[in-house]
Design a protein around this motif. Sequence first.
Motif, PDB file in Angstrom:
ATOM      1  N   SER A 178      -0.301   5.512 -15.221  1.00 41.25           N
ATOM      2  CA  SER A 178      -0.872   4.175 -15.020  1.00 41.25           C
ATOM      3  C   SER A 178      -2.376   4.212 -15.281  1.00 41.25           C
ATOM      4  CB  SER A 178      -0.598   3.682 -13.596  1.00 41.25           C
ATOM      5  OG  SER A 178       0.777   3.454 -13.390  1.00 41.25           O
ATOM      6  N   PHE A 179      -3.026   5.266 -14.772  1.00 42.74           N
ATOM      7  CA  PHE A 179      -4.470   5.400 -15.024  1.00 42.74           C
ATOM      8  C   PHE A 179      -4.732   5.585 -16.513  1.00 42.74           C
ATOM      9  CE2 PHE A 179      -8.399   7.708 -15.622  1.00 42.74           C
ATOM     10  CZ  PHE A 179      -9.288   6.990 -14.829  1.00 42.74           C
ATOM     11  N   LEU A 180      -3.893   6.376 -17.160  1.00 45.13           N
ATOM     12  CA  LEU A 180      -4.052   6.613 -18.599  1.00 45.13           C
ATOM     13  C   LEU A 180      -4.012   5.298 -19.369  1.00 45.13           C
ATOM     14  CD1 LEU A 180      -4.248   8.764 -20.862  1.00 45.13           C
ATOM     15  CD2 LEU A 180      -1.747   8.825 -20.893  1.00 45.13           C
ATOM     16  N   CYS A 181      -3.175   4.358 -18.918  1.00 47.19           N
ATOM     17  CA  CYS A 181      -2.997   3.087 -19.637  1.00 47.19           C
ATOM     18  C   CYS A 181      -4.004   2.014 -19.226  1.00 47.19           C
ATOM     19  CB  CYS A 181      -1.591   2.562 -19.400  1.00 47.19           C
ATOM     20  SG  CYS A 181      -0.278   3.593 -20.080  1.00 47.19           S
ATOM     21  N   ILE A 182      -4.205   1.835 -17.930  1.00 50.86           N
ATOM     22  CA  ILE A 182      -4.993   0.681 -17.465  1.00 50.86           C
ATOM     23  C   ILE A 182      -6.122   1.072 -16.510  1.00 50.86           C
ATOM     24  CG2 ILE A 182      -3.112  -0.973 -17.769  1.00 50.86           C
ATOM     25  CD1 ILE A 182      -2.523  -0.715 -14.769  1.00 50.86           C
ATOM     26  N   GLY A 183      -6.407   2.362 -16.405  1.00 44.73           N
ATOM     27  CA  GLY A 183      -7.426   2.820 -15.466  1.00 44.73           C
ATOM     28  C   GLY A 183      -8.756   3.129 -16.123  1.00 44.73           C
ATOM     29  N   SER A 184      -9.764   3.242 -15.286  1.00 43.38           N
ATOM     30  CA  SER A 184     -11.089   3.678 -15.742  1.00 43.38           C
ATOM     31  C   SER A 184     -11.855   4.203 -14.536  1.00 43.38           C
ATOM     32  CB  SER A 184     -11.868   2.528 -16.403  1.00 43.38           C
ATOM     33  OG  SER A 184     -12.148   1.515 -15.462  1.00 43.38           O
ATOM     34  N   ILE A 185     -12.849   5.032 -14.813  1.00 49.73           N
ATOM     35  CA  ILE A 185     -13.690   5.582 -13.749  1.00 49.73           C
ATOM     36  C   ILE A 185     -15.134   5.553 -14.220  1.00 49.73           C
ATOM     37  CG2 ILE A 185     -13.292   7.950 -14.582  1.00 49.73           C
ATOM     38  CD1 ILE A 185     -13.519   8.902 -11.681  1.00 49.73           C
ATOM     39  N   SER A 186     -16.035   5.187 -13.321  1.00 52.87           N
ATOM     40  CA  SER A 186     -17.449   5.057 -13.691  1.00 52.87           C
ATOM     41  C   SER A 186     -18.093   6.436 -13.833  1.00 52.87           C
ATOM     42  CB  SER A 186     -18.195   4.241 -12.635  1.00 52.87           C
ATOM     43  OG  SER A 186     -18.166   4.912 -11.386  1.00 52.87           O
ATOM     44  N   ASP A 187     -19.257   6.454 -14.435  1.00 50.65           N
ATOM     45  CA  ASP A 187     -20.048   7.676 -14.549  1.00 50.65           C
ATOM     46  C   ASP A 187     -20.477   8.113 -13.147  1.00 50.65           C
ATOM     47  OD1 ASP A 187     -21.896   9.682 -14.971  1.00 50.65           O
ATOM     48  OD2 ASP A 187     -23.074   8.578 -16.448  1.00 50.65           O
ATOM     49  N   PRO A 188     -20.054   9.302 -12.692  1.00 53.15           N
ATOM     50  CA  PRO A 188     -20.392   9.740 -11.328  1.00 53.15           C
ATOM     51  C   PRO A 188     -21.889   9.852 -11.073  1.00 53.15           C
ATOM     52  CG  PRO A 188     -18.672  11.118 -12.282  1.00 53.15           C
ATOM     53  CD  PRO A 188     -19.217  10.284 -13.392  1.00 53.15           C
ATOM     54  N   ASN A 189     -22.684   9.972 -12.140  1.00 52.03           N
ATOM     55  CA  ASN A 189     -24.135  10.032 -11.960  1.00 52.03           C
ATOM     56  C   ASN A 189     -24.700   8.692 -11.506  1.00 52.03           C
ATOM     57  OD1 ASN A 189     -24.878  12.794 -12.793  1.00 52.03           O
ATOM     58  ND2 ASN A 189     -24.032  12.186 -14.776  1.00 52.03           N
ATOM     59  N   LYS A 190     -23.955   7.623 -11.765  1.00 49.61           N
ATOM     60  CA  LYS A 190     -24.434   6.283 -11.415  1.00 49.61           C
ATOM     61  C   LYS A 190     -23.765   5.734 -10.156  1.00 49.61           C
ATOM     62  CE  LYS A 190     -25.382   5.212 -16.276  1.00 49.61           C
ATOM     63  NZ  LYS A 190     -25.036   4.336 -17.420  1.00 49.61           N
ATOM     64  N   GLY A 191     -22.564   6.184  -9.867  1.00 39.15           N
ATOM     65  CA  GLY A 191     -21.856   5.683  -8.689  1.00 39.15           C
ATOM     66  C   GLY A 191     -20.398   6.093  -8.739  1.00 39.15           C
ATOM     67  N   TYR A 192     -19.693   5.839  -7.640  1.00 43.22           N
ATOM     68  CA  TYR A 192     -18.289   6.206  -7.541  1.00 43.22           C
ATOM     69  C   TYR A 192     -17.434   4.938  -7.563  1.00 43.22           C
ATOM     70  CZ  TYR A 192     -20.451  10.526  -5.886  1.00 43.22           C
ATOM     71  OH  TYR A 192     -21.229  11.650  -5.775  1.00 43.22           O
ATOM     72  N   HIS A 193     -16.633   4.803  -8.616  1.00 41.37           N
ATOM     73  CA  HIS A 193     -15.757   3.629  -8.729  1.00 41.37           C
ATOM     74  C   HIS A 193     -14.629   3.959  -9.698  1.00 41.37           C
ATOM     75  CE1 HIS A 193     -14.769  -0.694  -8.591  1.00 41.37           C
ATOM     76  NE2 HIS A 193     -14.412  -0.515  -9.859  1.00 41.37           N
ATOM     77  N   LEU A 194     -13.402   3.846  -9.208  1.00 39.30           N
ATOM     78  CA  LEU A 194     -12.215   4.051 -10.036  1.00 39.30           C
ATOM     79  C   LEU A 194     -11.342   2.814  -9.885  1.00 39.30           C
ATOM     80  CD1 LEU A 194     -10.049   7.243 -10.353  1.00 39.30           C
ATOM     81  CD2 LEU A 194      -8.962   5.041  -9.847  1.00 39.30           C
ATOM     82  N   GLU A 195     -10.789   2.314 -11.000  1.00 39.05           N
ATOM     83  CA  GLU A 195     -10.021   1.085 -10.917  1.00 39.05           C
ATOM     84  C   GLU A 195      -8.852   1.065 -11.899  1.00 39.05           C
ATOM     85  OE1 GLU A 195     -12.963  -1.929 -11.786  1.00 39.05           O
ATOM     86  OE2 GLU A 195     -12.272  -2.084 -13.870  1.00 39.05           O
ATOM     87  N   PHE A 196      -7.864   0.226 -11.553  1.00 38.46           N
ATOM     88  CA  PHE A 196      -6.726  -0.082 -12.417  1.00 38.46           C
ATOM     89  C   PHE A 196      -6.723  -1.587 -12.616  1.00 38.46           C
ATOM     90  CE2 PHE A 196      -5.735   3.625  -9.915  1.00 38.46           C
ATOM     91  CZ  PHE A 196      -5.021   4.489 -10.750  1.00 38.46           C
ATOM     92  N   VAL A 197      -6.700  -2.045 -13.859  1.00 41.01           N
ATOM     93  CA  VAL A 197      -6.714  -3.479 -14.154  1.00 41.01           C
ATOM     94  C   VAL A 197      -5.279  -3.912 -14.447  1.00 41.01           C
ATOM     95  CG1 VAL A 197      -7.642  -5.301 -15.622  1.00 41.01           C
ATOM     96  CG2 VAL A 197      -9.054  -3.306 -15.068  1.00 41.01           C
ATOM     97  N   CYS A 198      -4.688  -4.644 -13.518  1.00 47.50           N
ATOM     98  CA  CYS A 198      -3.282  -5.033 -13.605  1.00 47.50           C
ATOM     99  C   CYS A 198      -3.143  -6.499 -14.025  1.00 47.50           C
ATOM    100  CB  CYS A 198      -2.586  -4.832 -12.257  1.00 47.50           C
ATOM    101  SG  CYS A 198      -2.714  -3.130 -11.612  1.00 47.50           S
ATOM    102  N   ASP A 199      -2.074  -6.787 -14.771  1.00 47.70           N
ATOM    103  CA  ASP A 199      -1.818  -8.165 -15.201  1.00 47.70           C
ATOM    104  C   ASP A 199      -1.247  -9.012 -14.076  1.00 47.70           C
ATOM    105  OD1 ASP A 199      -2.686  -7.825 -17.836  1.00 47.70           O
ATOM    106  OD2 ASP A 199      -0.751  -7.040 -18.478  1.00 47.70           O
ATOM    107  N   TYR A 200      -0.479  -8.372 -13.191  1.00 56.77           N
ATOM    108  CA  TYR A 200       0.245  -9.130 -12.169  1.00 56.77           C
ATOM    109  C   TYR A 200      -0.099  -8.617 -10.772  1.00 56.77           C
ATOM    110  CZ  TYR A 200       2.937  -9.885 -16.434  1.00 56.77           C
ATOM    111  OH  TYR A 200       3.310 -10.172 -17.717  1.00 56.77           O
ATOM    112  N   GLU A 201      -0.052  -9.525  -9.807  1.00 53.27           N
ATOM    113  CA  GLU A 201      -0.395  -9.159  -8.430  1.00 53.27           C
ATOM    114  C   GLU A 201       0.579  -8.135  -7.856  1.00 53.27           C
ATOM    115  OE1 GLU A 201      -1.680 -11.347  -4.244  1.00 53.27           O
ATOM    116  OE2 GLU A 201      -0.496 -12.450  -5.724  1.00 53.27           O
ATOM    117  N   ASN A 202       1.872  -8.348  -8.065  1.00 52.93           N
ATOM    118  CA  ASN A 202       2.854  -7.390  -7.545  1.00 52.93           C
ATOM    119  C   ASN A 202       2.725  -6.018  -8.186  1.00 52.93           C
ATOM    120  OD1 ASN A 202       4.032  -9.064  -5.659  1.00 52.93           O
ATOM    121  ND2 ASN A 202       5.601  -9.836  -7.059  1.00 52.93           N
ATOM    122  N   GLN A 203       2.307  -6.004  -9.449  1.00 52.19           N
ATOM    123  CA  GLN A 203       2.055  -4.734 -10.120  1.00 52.19           C
ATOM    124  C   GLN A 203       0.938  -3.977  -9.403  1.00 52.19           C
ATOM    125  OE1 GLN A 203       0.411  -5.200 -14.047  1.00 52.19           O
ATOM    126  NE2 GLN A 203       0.744  -3.061 -14.638  1.00 52.19           N
ATOM    127  N   ALA A 204      -0.121  -4.693  -9.037  1.00 52.49           N
ATOM    128  CA  ALA A 204      -1.241  -4.076  -8.318  1.00 52.49           C
ATOM    129  C   ALA A 204      -0.826  -3.655  -6.916  1.00 52.49           C
ATOM    130  CB  ALA A 204      -2.420  -5.053  -8.257  1.00 52.49           C
TER     131      ALA A 204
END
Length: 313
Positions: A138-164
């Motif tokens: 899931s991360f490979l398809c719709i995930g991303s992670i910020s540059d750790p030098n700037k901050g900590y943030h990992l996310e998955f962008v989902c099309d549907y609420e139930n998917q999230a």
Amino acid sequence: MSFSSDVKEELAKRIGASRHCRLAEIAAIVNSTGYVELKNGKPIMLYLQPDNEAVIRKFFTLIKKAFNIGTSFLEESPDIKVNGRVYRPVLGEGELLESCLKAIRVIDGDGNLRPFEEGVSPLITGKSCCKRAFIRDSFLCIGSISDPNKGYHLEFVCDYENQAIRLQEIIESFDIEARIVRRKKYFVLYVKEGSGIVDLLNIMEAPISLMNLENLRIVKEMRNSINRRVNCEVANITKTVNAATKQIEDITYIRDFYGFNRLQESLREMAEVRLEHPDATLLELGKYLDPPVGKSGVNHRLRKLSELADKLR
């Protein structure tokens, strides 16, 4: 490459050891980037978004390992566009398509399609290893992670609420806090804590990225710790200098408008020592007195001198 790209490159090479884990990975790819074309209510074609070549390559590898059948893009079938997105055909009508979609619970035994809006079937992620596999792809398809030098943030962008929500439930089963926020027409599942992101990288089996992140965290925390200590020292020095300056001003005022000869012996000696050693600490001032006095004694005498100066003013 970005840190996020490095993580995805590492995850793209990770294939589940068991068939059920491979099916969980296929389910993650299909649920995240797939589209099923129907004819008379029955699936006739599976499409994937062709944006990420690593995802496509991994999908074909997983199909080969899970079903022991080699396949590739269906060149004779054209791409399609659905809701502004381009999809490329990867599995055509036939036994393999039906077997694949049934195995990942996208269609039931009667061939009826399970809407992607409902999220992945719980039957696919029943085991802990399958949960790991599903999160990974899931991360490979719709995930991303910020540059750790700037901050900590990992996310998955989902099309549907139930998917999230389903993905959130899977992640939180590993005691990692994840939250969902609406961003335009998408539902974004995110993890903000550095420790949570480290745990998630471990769950997704990305040890190289995990170590790189940990090293950056250690350096960042050490730098912050040093900065805090330096700031504390500077604050203490500033406080000491300001106090000494005030003491000298008070003692000078007493000398000029009252006279040291009118002070009792202990205060007179204290005033003279402070003027002779303007940069000394309270502990050092106490050692210059005869007999020596502790910090509290020095502080008491200086406070008496300050009170006298205030009265004279």
